[in-house]
Design a protein around this motif. Sequence first.
Motif, PDB file in Angstrom:
ATOM      1  N   ALA A 129       0.824  -1.207   0.000  1.00 18.11           N
ATOM      2  CA  ALA A 129       0.000   0.000   0.000  1.00 18.11           C
ATOM      3  C   ALA A 129       0.858   1.256   0.000  1.00 18.11           C
ATOM      4  O   ALA A 129       0.588   2.215  -0.737  1.00 18.11           O
ATOM      5  N   LEU A 130       1.921   1.265   0.813  1.00 14.85           N
ATOM      6  CA  LEU A 130       2.809   2.425   0.852  1.00 14.85           C
ATOM      7  C   LEU A 130       3.623   2.533  -0.435  1.00 14.85           C
ATOM      8  O   LEU A 130       3.961   3.634  -0.870  1.00 14.85           O
ATOM      9  N   GLY A 131       3.936   1.391  -1.037  1.00 11.55           N
ATOM     10  CA  GLY A 131       4.611   1.417  -2.336  1.00 11.55           C
ATOM     11  C   GLY A 131       3.743   2.087  -3.384  1.00 11.55           C
ATOM     12  O   GLY A 131       4.225   2.864  -4.208  1.00 11.55           O
ATOM     13  N   PHE A 132       2.421   1.798  -3.338  1.00  4.92           N
ATOM     14  CA  PHE A 132       1.498   2.460  -4.264  1.00  4.92           C
ATOM     15  C   PHE A 132       1.407   3.947  -3.950  1.00  4.92           C
ATOM     16  O   PHE A 132       1.454   4.786  -4.852  1.00  4.92           O
ATOM     17  N   PHE A 133       1.281   4.287  -2.666  1.00  3.49           N
ATOM     18  CA  PHE A 133       1.223   5.693  -2.263  1.00  3.49           C
ATOM     19  C   PHE A 133       2.456   6.455  -2.735  1.00  3.49           C
ATOM     20  O   PHE A 133       2.360   7.596  -3.203  1.00  3.49           O
ATOM     21  N   MET A 134       3.618   5.806  -2.635  1.00  4.53           N
ATOM     22  CA  MET A 134       4.860   6.483  -2.971  1.00  4.53           C
ATOM     23  C   MET A 134       5.134   6.567  -4.469  1.00  4.53           C
ATOM     24  O   MET A 134       6.209   6.995  -4.884  1.00  4.53           O
ATOM     25  N   ILE A 135       4.136   6.197  -5.288  1.00  6.56           N
ATOM     26  CA  ILE A 135       4.248   6.542  -6.709  1.00  6.56           C
ATOM     27  C   ILE A 135       4.036   8.042  -6.878  1.00  6.56           C
ATOM     28  O   ILE A 135       4.286   8.589  -7.953  1.00  6.56           O
ATOM     29  N   GLY A 136       3.576   8.693  -5.803  1.00  9.94           N
ATOM     30  CA  GLY A 136       3.345  10.136  -5.857  1.00  9.94           C
ATOM     31  C   GLY A 136       4.543  10.927  -6.343  1.00  9.94           C
ATOM     32  O   GLY A 136       4.418  11.747  -7.268  1.00  9.94           O
ATOM     33  N   PRO A 137       5.738  10.731  -5.733  1.00 12.37           N
ATOM     34  CA  PRO A 137       6.912  11.448  -6.222  1.00 12.37           C
ATOM     35  C   PRO A 137       7.226  11.161  -7.693  1.00 12.37           C
ATOM     36  O   PRO A 137       7.576  12.086  -8.439  1.00 12.37           O
ATOM     37  N   GLY A 243       9.876   5.281 -12.555  1.00 10.03           N
ATOM     38  CA  GLY A 243       9.852   5.217 -11.097  1.00 10.03           C
ATOM     39  C   GLY A 243       8.552   4.704 -10.527  1.00 10.03           C
ATOM     40  O   GLY A 243       8.513   4.190  -9.398  1.00 10.03           O
ATOM     41  N   ILE A 244       7.453   4.818 -11.269  1.00  7.59           N
ATOM     42  CA  ILE A 244       6.169   4.281 -10.813  1.00  7.59           C
ATOM     43  C   ILE A 244       6.290   2.775 -10.608  1.00  7.59           C
ATOM     44  O   ILE A 244       5.881   2.229  -9.569  1.00  7.59           O
ATOM     45  N   LEU A 245       6.864   2.102 -11.600  1.00  6.31           N
ATOM     46  CA  LEU A 245       7.069   0.654 -11.494  1.00  6.31           C
ATOM     47  C   LEU A 245       8.027   0.330 -10.355  1.00  6.31           C
ATOM     48  O   LEU A 245       7.820  -0.631  -9.611  1.00  6.31           O
ATOM     49  N   GLY A 246       9.066   1.151 -10.187  1.00  5.03           N
ATOM     50  CA  GLY A 246      10.027   0.925  -9.115  1.00  5.03           C
ATOM     51  C   GLY A 246       9.391   1.028  -7.747  1.00  5.03           C
ATOM     52  O   GLY A 246       9.653   0.205  -6.853  1.00  5.03           O
ATOM     53  N   SER A 247       8.544   2.024  -7.557  1.00  6.64           N
ATOM     54  CA  SER A 247       7.900   2.222  -6.265  1.00  6.64           C
ATOM     55  C   SER A 247       6.964   1.073  -5.921  1.00  6.64           C
ATOM     56  O   SER A 247       6.998   0.532  -4.806  1.00  6.64           O
ATOM     57  N   ILE A 248       6.131   0.667  -6.879  1.00  7.66           N
ATOM     58  CA  ILE A 248       5.178  -0.421  -6.629  1.00  7.66           C
ATOM     59  C   ILE A 248       5.913  -1.736  -6.403  1.00  7.66           C
ATOM     60  O   ILE A 248       5.591  -2.489  -5.471  1.00  7.66           O
ATOM     61  N   SER A 249       6.917  -2.027  -7.232  1.00  8.69           N
ATOM     62  CA  SER A 249       7.673  -3.267  -7.092  1.00  8.69           C
ATOM     63  C   SER A 249       8.395  -3.336  -5.758  1.00  8.69           C
ATOM     64  O   SER A 249       8.429  -4.392  -5.101  1.00  8.69           O
ATOM     65  N   ALA A 250       8.958  -2.213  -5.321  1.00  7.40           N
ATOM     66  CA  ALA A 250       9.675  -2.186  -4.056  1.00  7.40           C
ATOM     67  C   ALA A 250       8.743  -2.457  -2.879  1.00  7.40           C
ATOM     68  O   ALA A 250       9.121  -3.106  -1.903  1.00  7.40           O
ATOM     69  N   GLY A 251       7.492  -1.957  -2.968  1.00 11.07           N
ATOM     70  CA  GLY A 251       6.524  -2.212  -1.907  1.00 11.07           C
ATOM     71  C   GLY A 251       6.245  -3.690  -1.752  1.00 11.07           C
ATOM     72  O   GLY A 251       6.229  -4.219  -0.631  1.00 11.07           O
TER      73      GLY A 251
END
Length: 386
Positions: A129-137, A243-251
């Motif tokens: 969930a936080l990985g999805f939220f952090m697609i914001g940046p 970076g969107i993919l990076g953020s979600i994948s990292a979560g």
Amino acid sequence: MQKLIILLLISLGWIFNYSHRMAVPSLAPLIREDLHITNAEIGLLMTSLLLPYALIQVPAGYIGDKIGRKKLLILSILGYSISSAFIVLTRDYWDMLIVRFIYGVFAGLYYAPATALISEAFKERKGSALGFFMIGPAIGTGITPLIVVPIALTFNWRLSFLVLSLLSSIVAVLLAFAVRGEVSKPEVARFSIPRTVFLLSLANFLGLGAFFALLTFLVSYLVSQGASLEKASAMFSMLSMVGILGSISAGFLYDRIGKVSVSLAFIMNALFTFLILIWPNPILLIPLGFFLYSVGGIITAYTSEKAGKENLGVVMGFVNMVGFFGATLGPYVVGRLIDITGYRKALLLIPLAYLTSALLIFLDMGHRHRQPSSLRPGLSEGPFEV
């Protein structure tokens, strides 16, 4: 379904929170020429918002825990939208600094209550969930050049901020009326910070300093290497979109391997920021974007594990506050060094900062952290060790 709507709207608010702040790097060449300022002064335009942003983090976490996180999020969105719109009225550099400072106060009210709310709502799946939220940046930074550069080139760069403000205000209205009642408010709010967050906070200090220094000067660096402003802005957007993919994948990765993922992300950022400085090939922006934006969600999830329900917002705010002290210094220090030594030598500070952050996380993982009192049987309301 309600939780997913909340996550979507809060993430949209975070996207525009970043979009407003990253409009300056996107328009840096135009602003510098119009206001007749140096790279160091462009860096100060970031510092002027990031300093109040950092200082308000801990109070924001506590206030959100106390009065309700949804209320504070709506206030933050409306505040940063209205203040950013006032850039249309600025006439010189000092006007810009003042408006960006006010924007930083309202923008700083967002992160701590938002991440605390998501951590509480999603619990075992908080990494995802936080990985999805952090697609914001990533999205906020990526869409910003696509919005502001055409407006700036066609009309005026100041008008770009007004357009962003109108868009972000819509999110505040949706959050107010689409989500009924208060979503996340602990029974007891406690203003306490555990010692176990200090190494993590220092790593975040260096990591965010490097992150914002890179984003502030990447477009200018690419232009200095021969790219046009339009091409450099497009590459900047590509970096963020990846970076969107990076953020979600990292979560998802954090939910599976935990805090080790934080160190790995910092190491990969050190590697790819170094490579793009010695070999400025656009193809490197793809892996760089992936890892650059992977840090936010996983370091936020790691931070949430060091807090209990009663001080979750405060701990989130503290770690982010220290990180944004680094973000405050990073753009100015690197901008100053660019004026003295040129882009390549100055920007080498960025991979060095990322590597040091990775080492600090390794040290942090080696310590046996005291478990938050709210997670220990029989001590649900006990305080953290301070």
